[in-house]
Design a protein around this motif. Structure first.
Motif, short mmCIF file in Angstrom:
data_model
loop_
_atom_site.label_atom_id
_atom_site.label_comp_id
_atom_site.label_asym_id
_atom_site.label_seq_id
_atom_site.Cartn_x
_atom_site.Cartn_y
_atom_site.Cartn_z
N VAL A 91 0.86 -1.18 0.00
CA VAL A 91 0.00 0.00 0.00
C VAL A 91 0.89 1.23 0.00
O VAL A 91 1.81 1.34 0.81
CB VAL A 91 -0.94 0.02 1.23
N MET A 92 0.63 2.16 -0.92
CA MET A 92 1.47 3.35 -1.06
C MET A 92 0.60 4.60 -1.15
O MET A 92 -0.55 4.54 -1.60
CB MET A 92 2.34 3.25 -2.32
N ASP A 93 1.15 5.74 -0.72
CA ASP A 93 0.42 6.99 -0.85
C ASP A 93 0.75 7.66 -2.18
O ASP A 93 1.49 7.12 -3.01
CB ASP A 93 0.71 7.93 0.33
N HIS A 218 -1.11 -2.45 -4.59
CA HIS A 218 -0.73 -3.24 -5.75
C HIS A 218 -0.22 -4.62 -5.36
O HIS A 218 0.32 -4.81 -4.26
CB HIS A 218 0.31 -2.50 -6.60
N PHE A 219 -0.38 -5.53 -6.27
CA PHE A 219 0.12 -6.89 -6.13
C PHE A 219 1.30 -7.04 -7.08
O PHE A 219 1.19 -6.78 -8.27
CB PHE A 219 -0.96 -7.91 -6.50
N TYR A 294 -5.42 -0.24 -12.88
CA TYR A 294 -6.82 0.15 -12.76
C TYR A 294 -6.87 1.54 -12.13
O TYR A 294 -6.38 1.72 -11.01
CB TYR A 294 -7.59 -0.82 -11.87
N PHE A 295 -7.43 2.51 -12.85
CA PHE A 295 -7.59 3.86 -12.31
C PHE A 295 -9.01 3.98 -11.77
O PHE A 295 -9.98 3.95 -12.53
CB PHE A 295 -7.31 4.89 -13.41
N ILE A 296 -9.10 4.13 -10.47
CA ILE A 296 -10.39 4.03 -9.78
C ILE A 296 -10.75 5.38 -9.18
O ILE A 296 -9.96 5.98 -8.43
CB ILE A 296 -10.33 2.96 -8.68
N PHE A 336 -1.96 -3.03 -10.36
CA PHE A 336 -2.01 -1.80 -9.57
C PHE A 336 -3.42 -1.23 -9.57
O PHE A 336 -4.06 -1.12 -10.62
CB PHE A 336 -1.05 -0.76 -10.14
N PHE A 337 -3.88 -0.85 -8.39
CA PHE A 337 -5.17 -0.18 -8.24
C PHE A 337 -4.88 1.26 -7.77
O PHE A 337 -4.52 1.48 -6.60
CB PHE A 337 -6.05 -0.91 -7.23
#
Length: 392
Positions: A91-93, A218-219, A294-296, A336-337
């Motif tokens: 998890v990243m900012d 991201h995975f 994926y751009f959410i 990546f989400f």
């Protein structure tokens, strides 16, 4: 006692003058019109009753107040061509810094070639926890060498007693670990166990709870570390293998926010207000070095129910993009989400018509149909009478 003169005056106000029964004419067409009118009145009244007792949701868009809150993320994603000991979740900012302060309840589930579950365990270290193996017999007070690396540990404990600790120390230094040359890995049979799992897949599912800020989760493959301000994964085992590892994936579900609205929502209210567009979707190919993005856009959504209860959740829209990673275009192989938050909020308010409007509709239905029916009956009666006269 009411006087007879008053009653006579009241009688003159009668707007519904009656005819003598002897002067009334009953016809077959009149009976048919009456039956059809009664059926229509019954159907429309029943429809109006159902409309009255069935609440509906009225939606409006307002500016979100920017409330600081936690964002629950529930996911269930299967990677059929990458084993669990390689797969990691980070998890990243927005700035690219690795976030460590978040709650999670995430499980890794090993899958065989056919997708059947082999083993499930809860991930304590999402950055990549290899399969937890027995350490073997070691002497009391044993302090394993870190082979030149400096473990990122608090206190004076600078020992690497397991193969995983050696690999983590090397990752923290930004070095590539050769597990086959470490005494700890040889003792634990690391090579044999990873080779036995090399043809497996992995299912990761569970929940994350992060701050509602821009960023991504991201995975990817290998343990993550920071090198000269950059977020890097040790992907040597992923990219240099003959097992056909890749990030083809199947998203069983991906949801943001609490599912409490499903419990609070009355059964008679429409349930299609929240849409999760990534549920039960597949994406990917057999190429290894591909970055799937994926751009959410996450939209806060609020539900106000007639029973006074309120609940807040999130829905989202997506766009996606993939690229080959590491060949001039940069990027990192993985899924990546990318999370962004809308400044607007959707408010769904449960609504039911008032009793006054319901009664008005009922009276309009009955009165209107009787009026139309009397006109139709009169036209039919006159038409039939004229036809009988012309036939004589």
């Amino acid at each position: 006692m009411v006087s007879s003169s008053f009653l006579k005056k009241l009688q003159k106000l009668d707007a519904h003058a009656k005819t003598i029964d002897d002067f009334r004419v009953r016809t077959v067409t009149g009976g048919t019109v009456t039956l059809i009118t009664g059926a229509l009145i019954s159907a429309l009244v029943l429809f109006e009753i159902m409309r009255y007792i069935t609440p509906v949701m009225n939606s409006e868009i307002v500016v979100d107040g920017g409330k600081m809150e936690k964002l629950p993320i529930a996911f269930d994603i299967t990677f059929p061509h990458i084993p669990c000991y390689i797969l990691s979740l980070d998890v990243m900012d927005e700035s690219g810094d690795h976030i460590t302060e978040y709650d999670h309840d995430v499980y890794k589930e090993r899958l065989d070639k056919t997708g059947v579950s082999i083993e499930q365990e809860k991930s304590k270290d999402l950055s990549n926890k290899a399969v937890k193996d027995a350490m073997g017999v070691v002497e009391e007070g044993y302090c394993g060498s870190c082979y030149g690396a400096k473990p990122n540990k608090e206190g004076a404990d600078q020992c690497c007693n397991t193969c995983q600790e050696v690999q983590r120390a090397y990752a923290d230094m930004g070095w590539t670990a050769d597990s086959e040359s470490f005494e700890q890995c040889l003792r634990e049979g690391w090579k044999e166990k990873t080779e036995a799992q090399s043809q497996e897949g992995c299912r990761m599912h569970g929940t994350l709870s992060v701050n509602k800020l821009r960023g991504n989760f991201h995975f990817s493959a290998g343990r993550a570390f920071n090198h000269r301000g950059q977020h890097i994964h040790d992907m040597s085992k992923f990219l240099h293998n003959n097992e056909g590892h890749n990030f083809m994936h199947h998203i069983e579900h991906l949801r943001f926010g609490s599912s409490e609205y499903m419990l609070q929502k009355q059964k008679r209210t429409r349930s299609d207000l929240i849409v999760n567009p990534l549920d039960n979707t597949k994406w990917g190919n057999l190429q290894a070095a591909v970055m799937y993005q994926y751009f959410i856009k996450i939209i806060p959504t609020e539900f106000d129910f007639l029973n006074g209860k309120k609940t807040r959740t999130f829905q989202y829209s997506i766009s996606k993009h993939d690229q080959v990673a590491g060949y001039g275009g940069g990027g990192l192989p993985g899924v990546f989400f990318m999370l962004d938050h809308s400044p607007m909020r959707i408010v769904n308010s449960e609504y039911r018509p008032t009793l006054g409007s319901f009664l008005t509709s009922i009276c309009s239905i009955i009165g209107g149909l009787f009026s139309v029916a009397s006109i139709i009956d009169s036209v039919l009666y006159r038409a039939e009478k004229m036809r009988n006269q012309s036939g004589k």
